[in-house]
Design a protein around this motif. Structure first.
Motif, PDB file in Angstrom:
ATOM      1  N   ASP A 201     -21.571 -59.722  32.138  1.00  0.00           N
ATOM      2  CA  ASP A 201     -21.550 -58.337  31.658  1.00  0.00           C
ATOM      3  C   ASP A 201     -21.089 -57.384  32.748  1.00  0.00           C
ATOM      4  O   ASP A 201     -20.266 -56.499  32.517  1.00  0.00           O
ATOM      5  N   ALA A 204     -17.365 -57.967  33.537  1.00  0.00           N
ATOM      6  CA  ALA A 204     -16.465 -57.463  32.497  1.00  0.00           C
ATOM      7  C   ALA A 204     -16.535 -55.951  32.354  1.00  0.00           C
ATOM      8  O   ALA A 204     -15.745 -55.360  31.618  1.00  0.00           O
ATOM      9  N   HIS A 206     -19.108 -54.187  31.042  1.00  0.00           N
ATOM     10  CA  HIS A 206     -19.748 -53.768  29.792  1.00  0.00           C
ATOM     11  C   HIS A 206     -20.757 -52.658  30.060  1.00  0.00           C
ATOM     12  O   HIS A 206     -21.621 -52.799  30.928  1.00  0.00           O
ATOM     13  N   THR A 207     -20.665 -51.557  29.335  1.00  0.00           N
ATOM     14  CA  THR A 207     -21.676 -50.506  29.464  1.00  0.00           C
ATOM     15  C   THR A 207     -22.996 -50.961  28.848  1.00  0.00           C
ATOM     16  O   THR A 207     -24.064 -50.573  29.308  1.00  0.00           O
ATOM     17  N   THR A 208     -22.929 -51.772  27.809  1.00  0.00           N
ATOM     18  CA  THR A 208     -24.113 -52.394  27.207  1.00  0.00           C
ATOM     19  C   THR A 208     -24.053 -53.886  27.520  1.00  0.00           C
ATOM     20  O   THR A 208     -23.014 -54.516  27.292  1.00  0.00           O
ATOM     21  N   THR A 210     -23.960 -56.820  26.527  1.00  0.00           N
ATOM     22  CA  THR A 210     -23.830 -57.545  25.261  1.00  0.00           C
ATOM     23  C   THR A 210     -24.050 -59.035  25.422  1.00  0.00           C
ATOM     24  O   THR A 210     -24.760 -59.660  24.618  1.00  0.00           O
ATOM     25  N   MET A 257     -15.634 -61.850  23.845  1.00  0.00           N
ATOM     26  CA  MET A 257     -16.007 -60.536  24.346  1.00  0.00           C
ATOM     27  C   MET A 257     -14.845 -59.796  24.989  1.00  0.00           C
ATOM     28  O   MET A 257     -14.918 -58.596  25.214  1.00  0.00           O
ATOM     29  N   TYR A 258     -13.739 -60.501  25.285  1.00  0.00           N
ATOM     30  CA  TYR A 258     -12.561 -59.805  25.809  1.00  0.00           C
ATOM     31  C   TYR A 258     -12.106 -58.735  24.817  1.00  0.00           C
ATOM     32  O   TYR A 258     -11.631 -57.691  25.197  1.00  0.00           O
ATOM     33  N   ASN A 260     -13.846 -56.820  22.942  1.00  0.00           N
ATOM     34  CA  ASN A 260     -14.657 -55.624  22.927  1.00  0.00           C
ATOM     35  C   ASN A 260     -14.668 -54.879  24.253  1.00  0.00           C
ATOM     36  O   ASN A 260     -15.303 -53.850  24.380  1.00  0.00           O
ATOM     37  N   VAL A 261     -13.987 -55.432  25.230  1.00  0.00           N
ATOM     38  CA  VAL A 261     -13.960 -54.781  26.537  1.00  0.00           C
ATOM     39  C   VAL A 261     -12.819 -53.773  26.555  1.00  0.00           C
ATOM     40  O   VAL A 261     -11.668 -54.135  26.409  1.00  0.00           O
ATOM     41  N   LYS A 262     -13.155 -52.519  26.696  1.00  0.00           N
ATOM     42  CA  LYS A 262     -12.149 -51.483  26.810  1.00  0.00           C
ATOM     43  C   LYS A 262     -11.900 -51.213  28.289  1.00  0.00           C
ATOM     44  O   LYS A 262     -12.758 -50.685  28.990  1.00  0.00           O
TER      45      LYS A 262
END
Length: 583
Positions: A201, A204, A206-208, A210, A257-258, A260-262
């Motif tokens: 996380d 990557a 991720h702010t959350t 996930t 998850m790639y 959903n990663v902005k």
């Protein structure tokens, strides 16, 4: 009596067979009936008077044993490969690490690993870069050995009573591994899997978290699948759903998850705004404390740049603060810089050499009785690189040289022309006026002063690639730390240079893309009206200006008029006396 014997003889074999199937009773000899004088007699029972005695031979306990083996087959009956994979037919093992591996059942890992691969492929954002491959491998390690191993170990732990009857040679019921060792393994695998998920996380961005939540949810499903009181595997539908979610759905989501990663696109200043007046050549980026006031008639050069995701666009423009057209030597130097830039635009094209551009720029400046300022270099630009390897000089000198190069398609250049009514040899008057710097990534010298280390740390974080101004730093610490950073090569300064008082300096800079269909000038500004005192009579310069910046397109007769119009629109005219010139 005969009917009784018939009844006994019909019942006895079924009872005996049942006893044999239960492993409790067996008859050693068949029953034989013989008639004697005083009654009936058999080898299995006797009858005397009214009493019937039926006897069966006792079971041979030496020959009848339990049908369940007490330990796994050894020697040729067991397989060491099966033992490592955690499947039936495993050989006995005393090595603790092999026993621990057996508990995790590696044979169940491939579906999880495949789920990660499929999720990554389905995301459409996986690339064969070292970073993405490393992330995928870490995700497989989390899904397979760690969390699947946790699931299998905890399943064996809660099935230990059943395994003691059906498979007593399994590691837990056989005592090959202690209960405390099993519990420790469960916690290590669980925490290891969750730790890897959290690391992914962070990696990557991720702010959350996930992946951590997915791993935690899958671990919970795995637990209640095996553990009482719910023990979902005893319920067909619910158990199958839990198994599918934890074994297939969660790894697939983890691998995808790639999608959903902005990616955070960096953008901002690529070159700090500089305002250089009159005989100041450039790079004057005043601090907040500067109180200089512009006056009527000042010739102002404004230089700036920005970037999006490291892709840079630069521009510089010269403007005289006055009403009406610009005349005299101010108009001459602006016309010289602008015309030289237009010639450079037409000569910077695929297949041309950089030294040819330098010679043309000098010739244009001489036509307006001006000088090109020495030391000004036009650079190729790349992502996060404002001064790439290819470049060309505006004027060649023995002190300043660049490597010969050929322009190619899909390259980007910042064409920077600075002309002067003076001798074109600027001077440094005061080093303290320098406020623009760029970090040199190749230098790693350990700085001594605390203020210097603080400043260089801030610069690495905020301006790792682009030039910056001291105005963006904490002013007090900057004054102390910048000097040491420059002295030891951490920072490259952009000095503020001057021509002689009374001289006028003009600058024109723009960004050009060398596209397959021609050159695209993507940054520019319209010139104010100027009336230079000089005219261009040189046919070679007029020939350069007549060149189109776009390639000619083939076509039939119907396209001739459009072609001529297109060609004319890309031609430039020399700035003649009493003319209104635009870029």
């Amino acid at each position: 009596m005969t009917s009784i014997l018939h009844s006994v003889s019909s019942i006895l074999p079924s009872r005996v067979n049942s006893a044999e199937r239960l492993g409790v009773l067996s008859l050693r000899n068949p029953v034989e009936f013989t008639r004697r004088r005083h009654g009936w007699s058999t080898s299995g029972f006797e009858s005397s008077g009214r009493r019937l005695v039926v006897r069966a031979a006792e079971t041979d306990t030496d020959k009848v044993k339990s049908q369940v083996p007490e330990k796994a087959p050894a020697g040729g009956g067991g397989s060491s490969i099966n033992q490592l994979l955690g499947i039936k037919g495993a050989a006995q093992e005393t090595n603790k690490w092999k026993i621990r591996l057996q508990l995790t059942k590696p044979v169940t890992w491939p579906p999880l690993v495949w789920g990660v691969v499929c999720g990554a492929a389905a995301s459409g954002n996986f690339h064969w870069t070292p970073e993405d491959v490393a992330k995928s491998i870490l995700c497989m390690l989390m899904s397979g050995p760690c969390l699947t191993g946790y699931t299998q170990t905890i399943n064996d732990w809660y099935d230990r009573d059943i395994d003691a009857i059906n498979e007593p040679y399994r590691p837990i019921p056989s005592g090959a591994i202690s209960e405390q060792e099993v519990i420790t393994q469960v916690w290590v695998l669980l925490l290891g899997g969750l730790g890897i998920a959290g690391t992914l996380d962070v990696w990557a961005g991720h702010t959350t978290p996930t992946l951590f939540y997915l791993a935690l949810g899958g671990s919970l499903l795995s637990y209640i699948y095996s553990a009482p009181p719910l023990k979902l595997k005893q319920n067909g539908w619910v158990g199958n759903f839990a198994l599918g979610a934890s074994y297939i759905s969660l790894p697939w989501q983890a691998g995808s998850m790639y999608k959903n990663v902005k990616k955070k696109i960096d953008r901002g200043v690529a070159f700090p705004t500089c305002v250089s007046v009159n005989n100041t050549v450039g790079h004057f980026s005043p601090l907040a404390s500067d109180e200089t006031v512009l006056e009527e008639g000042d010739m102002v050069k404004i230089d700036m740049g920005c970037h999006i995701d490291g892709f840079i666009a630069l521009v510089a423009h010269t403007h005289v603060i006055q009403e009406g057209p610009v005349t005299g030597r101010k108009a001459d130097v602006i016309a010289a810089a602008n015309t030289a830039a237009e010639v450079a635009l037409r000569l910077v094209r695929p297949g041309k050499k950089n030294h040819a551009v330098t010679e043309a720029i000098q010739k244009v400046a001489e036509a307006y009785d001006c000088k090109i300022v020495e030391g000004v270099i036009s650079h190729q630009m790349k992502q996060n690189v404002i001064d790439a390897s290819k470049s060309f000089l505006s004027v060649s000198t023995p002190e300043t040289r660049v490597d010969d190069a050929e322009f190619e398609e899909n390259e980007v250049y910042a064409i920077d022309i600075v002309a002067s009514t003076g001798d074109g040899k600027p001077r440094l008057l005061d080093e303290k006026q320098t406020t623009v710097y760029k970090k040199d990534a190749a230098v790693n010298y350990q700085l001594k002063m605390k203020a210097s280390r603080f400043i260089i740390s801030e610069i690495k974080e905020k301006f790792p690639h682009m030039p910056f101004t001291a105005r963006s730093l904490e002013e007090k610490r900057a004054r102390l730390g910048l000097v040491e950073c420059v002295n030891h090569g951490h920072l490259q300064p952009y000095p503020v240079l001057y021509e002689k008082p009374g001289d006028f300096v003009a600058q024109i800079k723009f960004t050009v893309l060398l596209m397959p269909n021609g050159s695209d000038k993507i940054t520019s500004h319209t010139l104010q009206e100027i009336q230079p005192t000089k005219t261009i009579d040189d046919p070679e310069i007029k020939g350069w200006l007549a060149l189109g910046i776009k390639k000619k397109k083939g076509g039939g007769k119907k396209k001739k008029a459009a072609k001529k119009a297109g060609e004319a629109s890309t031609e430039a005219e020399p700035m003649e006396a009493s003319s209104t010139a635009q870029e």
